[in-house]
Scaffold this motif. Structure first.
Motif, PDB file in Angstrom:
ATOM      1  N   SER A  40      51.635  42.686  33.840  1.00 17.05           N
ATOM      2  CA  SER A  40      50.995  43.501  32.815  1.00 17.05           C
ATOM      3  C   SER A  40      51.343  42.993  31.414  1.00 17.05           C
ATOM      4  O   SER A  40      50.612  43.228  30.470  1.00 17.05           O
ATOM      5  N   LEU A  41      52.464  42.295  31.278  1.00 23.82           N
ATOM      6  CA  LEU A  41      52.795  41.699  29.974  1.00 23.82           C
ATOM      7  C   LEU A  41      52.194  40.303  29.826  1.00 23.82           C
ATOM      8  O   LEU A  41      52.374  39.643  28.806  1.00 23.82           O
ATOM      9  N   GLU A  42      51.519  39.859  30.889  1.00 22.75           N
ATOM     10  CA  GLU A  42      50.882  38.542  30.914  1.00 22.75           C
ATOM     11  C   GLU A  42      51.864  37.402  30.632  1.00 22.75           C
ATOM     12  O   GLU A  42      51.630  36.530  29.802  1.00 22.75           O
ATOM     13  N   ILE A  43      52.985  37.473  31.300  1.00 21.12           N
ATOM     14  CA  ILE A  43      53.945  36.370  31.267  1.00 21.12           C
ATOM     15  C   ILE A  43      54.018  35.810  32.686  1.00 21.12           C
ATOM     16  O   ILE A  43      54.202  36.571  33.629  1.00 21.12           O
ATOM     17  N   ARG A 103      51.461  48.094  24.622  1.00 23.26           N
ATOM     18  CA  ARG A 103      50.746  48.283  25.890  1.00 23.26           C
ATOM     19  C   ARG A 103      51.101  49.567  26.612  1.00 23.26           C
ATOM     20  O   ARG A 103      50.718  49.767  27.762  1.00 23.26           O
ATOM     21  N   LEU A 104      51.852  50.416  25.949  1.00 22.27           N
ATOM     22  CA  LEU A 104      52.324  51.626  26.600  1.00 22.27           C
ATOM     23  C   LEU A 104      51.165  52.505  27.061  1.00 22.27           C
ATOM     24  O   LEU A 104      50.269  52.831  26.303  1.00 22.27           O
ATOM     25  N   LEU A 105      51.187  52.868  28.344  1.00 21.76           N
ATOM     26  CA  LEU A 105      50.111  53.677  28.909  1.00 21.76           C
ATOM     27  C   LEU A 105      50.576  55.122  29.060  1.00 21.76           C
ATOM     28  O   LEU A 105      49.835  56.063  28.860  1.00 21.76           O
ATOM     29  N   ARG A 106      51.833  55.232  29.433  1.00 18.68           N
ATOM     30  CA  ARG A 106      52.364  56.565  29.715  1.00 18.68           C
ATOM     31  C   ARG A 106      53.787  56.642  29.144  1.00 18.68           C
ATOM     32  O   ARG A 106      54.754  56.333  29.830  1.00 18.68           O
ATOM     33  N   ALA A 133      64.100  52.894  25.689  1.00 20.62           N
ATOM     34  CA  ALA A 133      63.568  53.556  24.496  1.00 20.62           C
ATOM     35  C   ALA A 133      62.143  53.089  24.218  1.00 20.62           C
ATOM     36  O   ALA A 133      61.274  53.880  23.846  1.00 20.62           O
ATOM     37  N   ALA A 134      61.894  51.795  24.421  1.00 17.74           N
ATOM     38  CA  ALA A 134      60.545  51.268  24.217  1.00 17.74           C
ATOM     39  C   ALA A 134      59.552  51.909  25.180  1.00 17.74           C
ATOM     40  O   ALA A 134      58.372  52.057  24.868  1.00 17.74           O
ATOM     41  N   ALA A 135      60.040  52.294  26.370  1.00 11.98           N
ATOM     42  CA  ALA A 135      59.167  52.953  27.346  1.00 11.98           C
ATOM     43  C   ALA A 135      58.952  54.421  26.992  1.00 11.98           C
ATOM     44  O   ALA A 135      58.272  55.147  27.717  1.00 11.98           O
ATOM     45  N   ARG A 174      57.449  49.761  34.553  1.00 14.28           N
ATOM     46  CA  ARG A 174      56.205  49.799  35.336  1.00 14.28           C
ATOM     47  C   ARG A 174      55.552  51.174  35.231  1.00 14.28           C
ATOM     48  O   ARG A 174      54.332  51.287  35.110  1.00 14.28           O
ATOM     49  N   LEU A 175      56.403  52.183  35.265  1.00 15.28           N
ATOM     50  CA  LEU A 175      55.908  53.550  35.153  1.00 15.28           C
ATOM     51  C   LEU A 175      55.209  53.762  33.814  1.00 15.28           C
ATOM     52  O   LEU A 175      54.197  54.453  33.715  1.00 15.28           O
ATOM     53  N   ALA A 176      55.777  53.150  32.770  1.00 21.34           N
ATOM     54  CA  ALA A 176      55.229  53.343  31.430  1.00 21.34           C
ATOM     55  C   ALA A 176      54.028  52.448  31.148  1.00 21.34           C
ATOM     56  O   ALA A 176      53.183  52.776  30.332  1.00 21.34           O
TER      57      ALA A 176
END
Ligand code: SF4
Ligand code: SF4
Lengths: 279, 209
Positions: free
Chosen positions: A28-31, A127-130, A168-170, A248-250
């Motif tokens: 999801s981070l495209e790395i 990219r935070l979704l949740r 914290a970023a999540a 992954r959850l976030a």
């Protein structure tokens, strides 16, 4: 962006869930993660304890393979990371004779440290979704990732921040506590279960007193120790997340089955529902 | 009077049994210092290492005593101690020593010395675990947890002790739980490089097949 990936033996077995979540997060981070071809075991504590030669030579083989790929290496397991950095330091001295051509110049990153760089944190935030607001987390680093500092390169080894920054970023509420780098007992439970239980229970009790909902870790052995001791304990269970599961959850959509969240002994799903992070 | 004489006699034998301080010269100290590069002579017995150690309560020779005993040359006491096996290599001691004495590295070195000595390990299960781990590693190139535990249980005496202490039941229960959660890999992966690893090990130890 591409990195060489050294998973380590645990990620094929007990830490399958860690491997899955790493895959999802980096996707999801495209790395791109390129697994080191035909990697072998780093020797872990056993080689370190019994044979100096194996402690240098076993990781050297994987470092040599990574050098051929010409990529930086990223390592998720704290012990593998420690052993590889140790071997690299020895190789750099130039006096060790290993049968593989290896210079020791490749950069070896601990995965948490790599992902908590400013640019990566920025990427995660975007990219935070949740956002995991309301989820109270504490982070636990253990020993091998941070100590000895001259090998691991951590300057804040008394109060490390990489996992805290990622949680914290999540979007989670990250609490502070004083047992971040206190040993969980590692593999001593195999011969002396009493010592293992004493150490692990002390950590869990402190975590509960701190008011945490769950603990975030990055080491497969720490996860397994903290999680499996709760198998026979009644009462409230404290989920032990790999940091990549938190990310992954976030970052990604969670399907109806929530299968990947159901791989721990202390099941995190009830907690996540109570915090309205899952339907 | 008679009691007194007996007391004196036993006191004398105690003295004889006690290690006499400083009668062994400093060759063991020099040897360990030379082999580890740790400046053991700098230790001033502040006990900070022992206070930082998470398992010092379970050790018979505490970390600061390890350093002192090396200075005194008490090799056998050290190699027969539980300390060399109980130590977790967590590096707390080294990190917090004010004199930068490499305590953890030194204990690790003593563990290697103990392995190559004829002294019976005080914690046989921990010693045999490390050994089994390396054997499994040479078998497959990677270590599979399920096979590792199996191989360990086949070592002499291990299974019997585990049955007696009830640890085997716990282990089976945990194994079943892990299998249910899909975290037990039953079939080990064999590395292509395993031959190279074995050869490396054999050549270094000059064994021939
Ligand atoms: S902390 Fe260092 S100086 Fe103090 S007792 Fe331990 S080894 Fe000696
Ligand atoms: S490395 Fe060993 S002696 Fe040192 S603090 Fe850790 S467990 Fe104790």
């Amino acid at each position: 962006m591409k990195l060489a990936f050294y998973p380590g033996c645990s990620l094929e077995g007990m830490a399958r869930d860690y491997a899955d979540s790493i895959d999802a997060v980096f996707r999801s981070l495209e790395i791109g993660l390129v697994e080191i071809d035909d990697w072998s075991c780093c020797g872990a504590t056993a080689a370190h304890s019994l044979s100096e030669m194996m402690a240098v030579a076993l990781p050297a083989r994987n470092i040599a393979a990574a050098e051929k790929m010409g990529l930086d290496v990223v390592v998720p397991c704290a012990n593998c990371f420690n052993r590889m950095r140790f071997s690299q330091a020895m190789i750099r001295k130039g006096i060790f004779d290993v049968p593989w051509s290896v210079t020791g110049k490749t950069r070896i990153h601990d995965m948490t440290r790599f992902l908590s760089r400013d640019d990566m944190i920025e990427k995660i935030r975007r990219r935070l979704l949740r956002p995991l607001s309301g989820l109270k987390l504490i982070s636990y680093y253990g020993c091998q990732m941070v100590r000895p500092p001259r090998i691991t390169g951590f300057t804040d080894y008394e109060n490390p921040q990489t996992l805290d920054r990622l949680a914290a970023a999540a979007g989670a509420d990250v609490l502070d506590w004083s047992y971040k780098t206190t040993c969980c007992g590692a593999s001593i439970g195999i011969g002396r279960r009493d010592i293992q239980e004493a150490l692990t229970r002390k950590l869990l009790a402190k975590a509960v007193r701190t008011g945490a909902d769950a603990i975030v870790v990055s080491c497969p052995l720490c996860q397994s120790n903290l999680d499996s001791i709760q198998a026979d304990a009644g009462g409230r269970k404290l989920p032990i997340f790999y940091f990549t599961e938190v990310l992954r959850l976030a970052l990604t959509r969670v399907g109806r089955s929530q299968r990947w969240l159901r791989t721990h002994i202390a099941d995190p799903v009830p907690l996540l529902r109570a915090r309205r992070l899952l339907p | 009077m008679h009691d007194n004489a007996a007391h004196r006699r036993s006191a004398r034998s105690d003295v004889n049994r006690r290690h006499r301080i400083g009668d062994r010269g400093d060759h063991f100290l020099r040897r360990v210092e030379g082999e580890t590069g740790a400046n053991l002579s700098a230790c001033y017995q502040c006990e900070r290492c022992t206070n930082a150690c998470p398992v010092s309560a379970f050790m018979d020779v505490k970390p600061h005593q390890v350093i002192r005993y090396i200075q005194l040359g008490w090799r056998e006491t050290l190699l027969a101690s539980s300390t060399v096996w109980v130590c977790l290599s967590c590096e707390m001691c080294t990190t917090y020593c004010p004199n930068e004495v490499g305590v953890a590295e030194t204990i690790n070195h003593l563990r290697k010395m103990a392995t190559h000595s004829t002294i019976r390990p005080k914690e046989p299960h921990l010693a045999v675990f490390h050994q089994t781990f390396l054997e499994e590693l040479q078998r497959f190139g990677r270590v599979n947890e399920f096979w590792l535990m199996g191989a360990l249980n086949l070592k002499p005496g291990v299974l019997k002790d585990k049955i007696r202490s009830g640890a085997l039941r716990q282990e089976i229960e945990l194994g079943y739980t892990l299998w249910r959660l899909g975290k037990l890999k039953l079939i080990p992966h064999r590395c292509k490089a395993v031959r190279g690893i074995r050869a490396l090990y054999r050549n270094r130890y000059a064994e021939k097949d």
